[in-house]
Design an enzyme around this catalytic site. Structure first.
Site, mmCIF file in Angstrom:
data_model
loop_
_atom_site.group_PDB
_atom_site.id
_atom_site.type_symbol
_atom_site.label_atom_id
_atom_site.label_comp_id
_atom_site.label_asym_id
_atom_site.label_seq_id
_atom_site.Cartn_x
_atom_site.Cartn_y
_atom_site.Cartn_z
ATOM 1 N N ARG A 1 46.550 105.117 -0.850
ATOM 2 C CA ARG A 1 46.939 106.368 -1.520
ATOM 3 C C ARG A 1 46.277 107.582 -0.876
ATOM 4 O O ARG A 1 46.888 108.625 -0.678
ATOM 5 C CB ARG A 1 46.581 106.284 -3.000
ATOM 6 C CG ARG A 1 46.957 107.521 -3.787
ATOM 7 C CD ARG A 1 46.298 107.477 -5.153
ATOM 8 N NE ARG A 1 46.880 106.475 -6.015
ATOM 9 C CZ ARG A 1 46.182 105.667 -6.815
ATOM 10 N NH1 ARG A 1 44.862 105.725 -6.821
ATOM 11 N NH2 ARG A 1 46.788 104.804 -7.602
ATOM 12 N N LEU B 1 49.146 115.284 -6.323
ATOM 13 C CA LEU B 1 48.822 114.870 -4.958
ATOM 14 C C LEU B 1 48.071 113.544 -4.940
ATOM 15 O O LEU B 1 48.169 112.779 -3.979
ATOM 16 C CB LEU B 1 47.979 115.951 -4.269
ATOM 17 C CG LEU B 1 48.717 117.223 -3.863
ATOM 18 C CD1 LEU B 1 47.737 118.279 -3.373
ATOM 19 C CD2 LEU B 1 49.743 116.919 -2.778
ATOM 20 N N HIS B 2 47.329 113.267 -6.003
ATOM 21 C CA HIS B 2 46.634 111.981 -6.112
ATOM 22 C C HIS B 2 47.579 110.861 -6.547
ATOM 23 O O HIS B 2 47.132 109.719 -6.722
ATOM 24 C CB HIS B 2 45.480 112.089 -7.115
ATOM 25 C CG HIS B 2 44.274 112.771 -6.562
ATOM 26 N ND1 HIS B 2 44.116 114.138 -6.548
ATOM 27 C CD2 HIS B 2 43.141 112.268 -5.994
ATOM 28 C CE1 HIS B 2 42.955 114.450 -5.999
ATOM 29 N NE2 HIS B 2 42.347 113.344 -5.664
ATOM 30 N N GLY B 3 48.881 111.172 -6.735
ATOM 31 C CA GLY B 3 49.835 110.151 -7.119
ATOM 32 C C GLY B 3 50.118 110.099 -8.598
ATOM 33 O O GLY B 3 50.845 109.238 -9.063
ATOM 34 N N SER C 1 46.867 119.055 -8.141
ATOM 35 C CA SER C 1 45.889 118.124 -7.583
ATOM 36 C C SER C 1 46.135 116.707 -8.086
ATOM 37 O O SER C 1 46.071 115.741 -7.310
ATOM 38 C CB SER C 1 44.470 118.580 -7.951
ATOM 39 O OG SER C 1 43.505 117.681 -7.453
#
Length: 347
Positions: A44, A235-237, A232
């Site tokens: 990831r 973006l971390h999934g 954010s």
């Protein structure tokens, strides 16, 4: 990216948000649709760094940066210094290091060795030594939660210093042969949540501030804060635990910022979350009463880190306790404290 840039040049319309949307959709598909979740959990971070590079390059292209050739673009995306462990770097920063290679001095060797030793120290601390520093015989739920949160933070320090070492080996850094990614001291002994956010991952903080926060700021400070932490988390999934931690940090930071700004104005005291560059307050930070108030805020921040850190020690494990169970074990104390502080801001 090429098509979006051509449309921007011909039609003079903003197209960088298309890249943001596509990158986030791709990460979400991998998070919720990709069949082998074990592989995705391990990779990831690589895709997150790649998405940040694409997004930042798209924004830079809209602001007049030249379009890179395919091999330069591939070099930027697959840069060996940061493709594995990060951190994010801008295309301009990559270009400067690419064209300005210089002979390294002995201090560079010492700095690299020093960073590697720090990295493996925190690896040992995360896996083994945290139980020695904070013995398990102490039967207290907050101490136990602090041990788990501390172990997670040490694993972050391990990766951060390891990525600093790879960046130094790749030729990045300042004249003192440093490329600072995290500041553990500012996190373990914080003055506010803002200092924790800034010191946690300095390159990512720069990315979020330049390409997310400043873009949303025109809609209002609170929306910019929450929007930044929401992007954010995407973006971390959009892992549920990570999203809960990031959005909660955003809300907590806003409450703490608002309260300390109110106290600074009301009492003409240097109580802001960040020290003044040229302080004009009547009561400076050297005042013992001001130090006491800041110490209280620091203790609240440490409790917040414990409260938030317990969610991160088992991210990706399907049989891990739920968010409600983990926070319920700590009586949701941090939420109640922040609610009380938020009410005080209206008094």
């Amino acid at each position: 990216m090429y098509c979006a840039n051509r449309v921007h040049l011909k039609k003079q319309i903003k197209t960088e948000y298309i890249a943001v949307l596509l990158c986030i959709v791709y990460l979400l598909l991998c998070e919720f649709v990709y069949p082998n979740q074990d592989d995705w959990i391990q990779s990831r971070g690589l895709f997150m760094i790649a998405a940040m590079k694409i997004i930042s390059l798209c924004f830079d292209l809209q602001n007049g940066h030249y379009f890179p050739s395919p091999y330069v673009y591939a070099g930027y995306m697959l840069c060996p210094a940061n493709v594995m462990f990060g951190p994010w770097i801008s295309f301009t920063e990559y270009n400067i290091a690419r064209v300005m290679s210089q002979r390294k001095k002995f201090t560079w060797v010492l700095r690299t060795i020093h960073v590697l030793l720090l990295s493996f120290f925190f690896l040992s601390m995360s896996n083994c030594l945290s139980i020695i520093v904070i013995p398990s015989v102490i039967d207290n739920k907050w101490i136990s939660a602090y041990r788990r949160a501390f172990s997670f933070r040490c694993s972050h320090y391990f990766i951060s210093f390891l990525s600093e070492a790879t960046m130094l080996c790749g030729g990045y850094g300042d004249s003192k042969n440093q490329y600072v990614i995290t500041r553990p001291f500012d996190i373990e002994l914080p003055t506010s949540l803002v200092s924790v956010v800034v010191s946690w991952n300095i390159p990512m903080h720069r990315f979020l501030k330049k390409y997310v926060y400043l873009e949303i700021l025109r809609f209002g400070y609170f929306k910019a804060i929450l929007g930044t932490y929401l992007i954010s988390s995407l973006l971390h999934g959009f892992n549920l635990e990570i999203a809960a931690v990031l959005v909660t940090i955003g809300a907590y930071s806003f409450v703490q910022f608002r309260l300390q700004e109110k106290l600074a104005r009301s009492f003409n005291a240097c109580l802001r979350v960040r020290p003044c560059r040229t302080c004009t307050h009547k009561y400076k930070r050297s005042n013992w009463l001001i130090k006491l108030v800041l110490l209280i805020f620091a203790c609240i921040t440490i409790c917040d880190l414990i409260f938030l850190g317990v969610l991160m020690d088992s991210v990706g494990y399907p049989d891990a306790p739920s968010i409600y169970e983990k926070w319920g074990d700590l009586d949701f104390l941090s939420h109640w404290v922040m609610l009380g502080l938020y009410i005080i801001t209206f008094i």
